[in-house]
Design an enzyme around this catalytic site. Structure first.
Site, PDB file in Angstrom:
ATOM      1  CG  PHE A 127     -10.619  27.555  36.575  1.00 55.83           C
ATOM      2  CD1 PHE A 127      -9.911  27.147  35.445  1.00 55.83           C
ATOM      3  CD2 PHE A 127     -11.290  26.721  37.452  1.00 55.83           C
ATOM      4  CE1 PHE A 127      -9.761  25.935  35.310  1.00 55.83           C
ATOM      5  CE2 PHE A 127     -11.135  25.456  37.451  1.00 55.83           C
ATOM      6  CZ  PHE A 127     -10.373  24.791  36.347  1.00 55.83           C
ATOM      7  CG  ASP A 204      -8.238  30.889  41.624  1.00 57.26           C
ATOM      8  OD1 ASP A 204      -7.276  30.444  41.712  1.00 57.26           O
ATOM      9  OD2 ASP A 204      -9.264  30.144  41.228  1.00 57.26           O
ATOM     10  CE1 TYR A 229      -4.619  21.750  40.368  1.00 57.21           C
ATOM     11  CE2 TYR A 229      -5.429  21.211  42.401  1.00 57.21           C
ATOM     12  CZ  TYR A 229      -5.841  21.609  41.156  1.00 57.21           C
ATOM     13  OH  TYR A 229      -6.880  22.110  41.083  1.00 57.21           O
ATOM     14  CE  LYS A 230      -3.981  25.381  38.197  1.00 56.69           C
ATOM     15  NZ  LYS A 230      -4.518  24.340  37.606  1.00 56.69           N
ATOM     16  NE  ARG A 378      -3.539  25.452  30.191  1.00 63.39           N
ATOM     17  CZ  ARG A 378      -4.089  25.320  31.391  1.00 63.39           C
ATOM     18  NH1 ARG A 378      -4.714  26.330  32.073  1.00 63.39           N
ATOM     19  NH2 ARG A 378      -4.140  24.384  32.015  1.00 63.39           N
TER      20      ARG A 378
HETATM   21  C1  LIG Z   1      -7.691  29.375  38.313  1.00 61.46           C
HETATM   22  C2  LIG Z   1      -8.176  27.924  38.911  1.00 61.46           C
HETATM   23  N1  LIG Z   1      -9.238  27.836  40.230  1.00 61.46           N
HETATM   24  C3  LIG Z   1      -9.504  26.591  40.574  1.00 61.46           C
HETATM   25  C4  LIG Z   1      -8.815  25.541  39.966  1.00 61.46           C
HETATM   26  C5  LIG Z   1      -9.348  24.118  40.444  1.00 61.46           C
HETATM   27  O1  LIG Z   1      -9.980  23.882  41.347  1.00 61.46           O
HETATM   28  P1  LIG Z   1      -9.979  22.551  42.280  1.00 61.46           P
HETATM   29  O2  LIG Z   1      -8.609  22.311  42.898  1.00 61.46           O
HETATM   30  O3  LIG Z   1     -10.921  22.475  43.321  1.00 61.46           O
HETATM   31  O4  LIG Z   1     -10.208  21.253  41.275  1.00 61.46           O
HETATM   32  C6  LIG Z   1      -8.040  25.603  38.938  1.00 61.46           C
HETATM   33  C7  LIG Z   1      -7.824  24.340  38.090  1.00 61.46           C
HETATM   34  O5  LIG Z   1      -7.148  24.160  37.038  1.00 61.46           O
HETATM   35  C8  LIG Z   1      -7.795  26.859  38.393  1.00 61.46           C
HETATM   36  O6  LIG Z   1      -7.024  26.837  37.117  1.00 61.46           O
END
Ligand SMILES: Cc1ncc(COP(=O)(O)O)c(C=O)c1O
Length: 406
Positions: A127, A204, A229-230, A378
Site C-alpha cells: 500500500f 499491515d 475503518y474497513k 476493486r
Molecule cells: C494496507 C493499508 N495501509 C494503510 C492504509 C491507510 O493508512 P491511514 O489510515 O493512515 O490513511 C490503508 C488504507 O486504505 C491500507 O489499505
C-alpha cells in the site's frame, strides 16, 4: 446462462450471518455498496453510543472521565480486538494514532532493535502509505529499501522474499492481505524466513482484520498495524492499532516520546522512561470519541465469529468470480485476484482496460466499487453487511454497462 439472481437470493436465505446486515445503518435499499474495504458501513448502534458518551462522559463528567475509563480505552479496545480478530493474547495490542503514524512508529522501533543492519524489504505493490513511510525512514537513516517485484495479481511470497534476505536485513514489512489483489501473504513462512535472517517483521493488517482470521501469536509476528475503518467499521479516519509481541516489550522504543507513553505520566517528571508493556507505543492523548466509535464494530466481529465471517467472505468472492467468468470474461474482464480462495481475502479485483471509466459509470448507477490503478475495478464484500444478491447485482450492472458500450 450461469447463476441466476434467484440462486443468489437462496444463498442469502441460507446465510447464517444474514441478520447482521440489520445491525448496520442501511437506508438506501437501491445502493449496491462494494466498497466496505475502503470505508466500512456504519453500525446502527454507533451514533447513539457516541451521543450517550458525549452527553454523559464528556458533557457531564468532563475531565473526571479520564479516571472513569477513558485512559484504559486504548488497551481495553485493543485487547477485545486482539481476541476477536487478531489471534493475539491480551496486553499486546493498543489503539492509537492513524495507520500511517502507527506504521512509522513500529518501523522505527524495529530498526532500533537491529542496529547496524541497513536494509528494509517490502514489495512494490504494498500500500502506498507503507511504501512512502519506508522511503522517508530509509532516507532519514541512510538505509536501503529492497523491493520485491511480484505479480500484481498476487502478492509477496516466501519464494520472492528469500533471495533478498541476508545479514544486512533489519526488517521485512508486508500487507497481510494485498489492498489491490486481495492476495493473502503467508505470515508464518514470512516470519520464519525473516527470523532466520535475524530480521524483524511489521505486518499491515488493514485488509485482513475482521475479514480473514489473523493469527499473530501463532504465526510468529513481531509487530503489526492495521486500520479500523474497513472491516471493523470504526468510521472515517478511525484510529489504528499496533501489535507488539510480548517478548519485545522490554526493549521496544518507538520514536514519538510523548507523555502518555511514559511511565507514570502524571508524575510529570524530568526525562522520558517508557511505560511498561504495550502502553509504551502510545504518544499523546487518546482520541476518545473515535475509540468509542470502534467499539460496536469490534463487538459485531466478536459476536459473528471470525471463522463464520471468513466462510462467508469466501462464498461471496467465489460467487463474484463465477459470475465474472460467465458474464464478463468475453467482454474483456479478467480476474486480477488469486483464484484459490485459500489465498484470497474478501475482495475481488476485476481488470479491464477501461476500468476507470467503468467504475465512474457504475457509481452513477449506485453500484459502488472503487478504481485502483492501473486497470482494476476493486469489489469489496463485507461479510457482515454484503448480501449475495449485491454481488449478483454488481456484476450484472457491469455486464450491462459493457454490453451497452459495445
Ligand atoms: C494496507 C493499508 N495501509 C494503510 C492504509 C491507510 O493508512 P491511514 O489510515 O493512515 O490513511 C490503508 C488504507 O486504505 C491500507 O489499505
Amino acid at each position: 446462462v450461469g447463476v441466476g439472481r434467484h440462486r443468489a437470493a437462496e444463498l442469502d436465505a441460507a446465510d447464517p450471518l444474514r441478520t447482521y446486515r440489520e445491525r448496520f445503518a442501511i437506508d438506501d435499499y437501491g445502493l449496491v455498496y462494494l466498497d466496505g474495504n475502503s470505508l466500512g458501513r456504519m453500525p446502527r448502534a454507533t451514533p447513539a453510543c457516541l451521543q450517550q458518551v458525549a452527553a454523559v462522559q464528556w458533557g457531564d463528567r468532563l475531565v473526571r472521565s479520564w479516571d472513569e475509563g477513558w485512559m484504559e480505552l486504548p488497551t481495553e479496545i485493543g485487547d477485545r480486538l486482539a481476541a476477536a480478530a487478531l489471534g493475539a493474547a491480551p496486553g499486546q495490542v493498543v489503539v492509537g494514532d492513524s495507520t500511517t503514524v502507527c506504521f512509522y512508529k513500529l518501523v522505527c522501533a524495529a530498526l532500533e532493535l537491529r542496529p547496524g543492519r541497513t536494509e528494509i524489504v517490502t514489495d512494490v505493490d504494498n500500500f502506498p502509505t507503507d511504501r512512502y513511510a519506508l522511503e522517508g525512514i530509509a532516507q532519514a537513516r541512510g538505509l536501503t529499501v529492497r523491493w520485491i517485484q511480484g505479480d500484481p495479481a498476487a502478492g509477496p511470497t516466501p519464494e520472492l522474499l528469500a533471495p533478498l534476505l541476508g545479514e544486512k536485513t533489519a526488517l521485512v514489512t508486508f500487507s497481510h492481505v494485498s489492498y489491490r489483489s486481495a492476495h493473502i501473504a503467508d505470515m508464518a513462512a514470512i516470519s520464519a524466513l525473516a527470523h532466520e535472517a535475524g530480521a524483524l517483521t511489521v505486518g499491515d493488517l488493514s485488509h485482513s482484520a475482521g475479514s480473514v482470521p489473523v493469527e499473530l501469536d501463532r504465526d510468529g509476528a513481531d509487530l503489526a498495524v492495521g486500520c479500523t475503518y474497513k472491516y471493523l467499521n470504526g468510521g472515517p479516519g478511525a484510529p489504528a492499532y499496533m501489535y507488539a509481541r510480548a517478548e519485545l516489550h522490554d526493549q521496544l522504543r518507538q520514536p514519538i516520546w510523548g507523555w502518555l507513553g511514559r511511565r507514570d505520566p502524571f508524575a510529570m517528571e524530568q526525562g522520558y522512561l517508557p511505560a511498561p508493556g504495550i502502553r509504551a507505543l502510545l504518544s499523546g492523548t487518546p482520541p476518545v470519541l473515535s475509540l468509542i466509535a470502534i467499539d460496536e464494530g469490534v463487538n459485531l466481529v466478536a459476536q459473528a465469529g471470525i471463522e463464520r465471517i471468513r466462510a462467508k467472505g469466501i462464498a461471496l468472492t467465489e460467487l463474484a468470480i463465477e459470475l465474472a467468468d460467465t458474464k464478463l470474461a468475453d467482454r474483456g474482464v479478467t480476474i486480477a485476484s488469486p483464484r484459490d480462495p485459500a489465498q484470497r481475502g474478501a475482495h475481488v479485483a476485476l481488470a479491464h482496460p477501461d476500468a476507470e471509466r467503468l467504475c465512474a459509470q457504475l457509481i452513477e448507477r449506485c453500484v459502488i466499487p472503487d478504481f485502483r490503478r492501473p486497470d482494476v475495478i476493486r469489489c469489496g464484500f463485507s461479510p457482515l453487511s454484503t448480501r449475495f444478491v449485491d454481488v449478483w447485482d454488481g456484476i450484472e450492472a457491469l455486464r450491462a454497462l459493457l454490453e451497452s458500450s459495445r
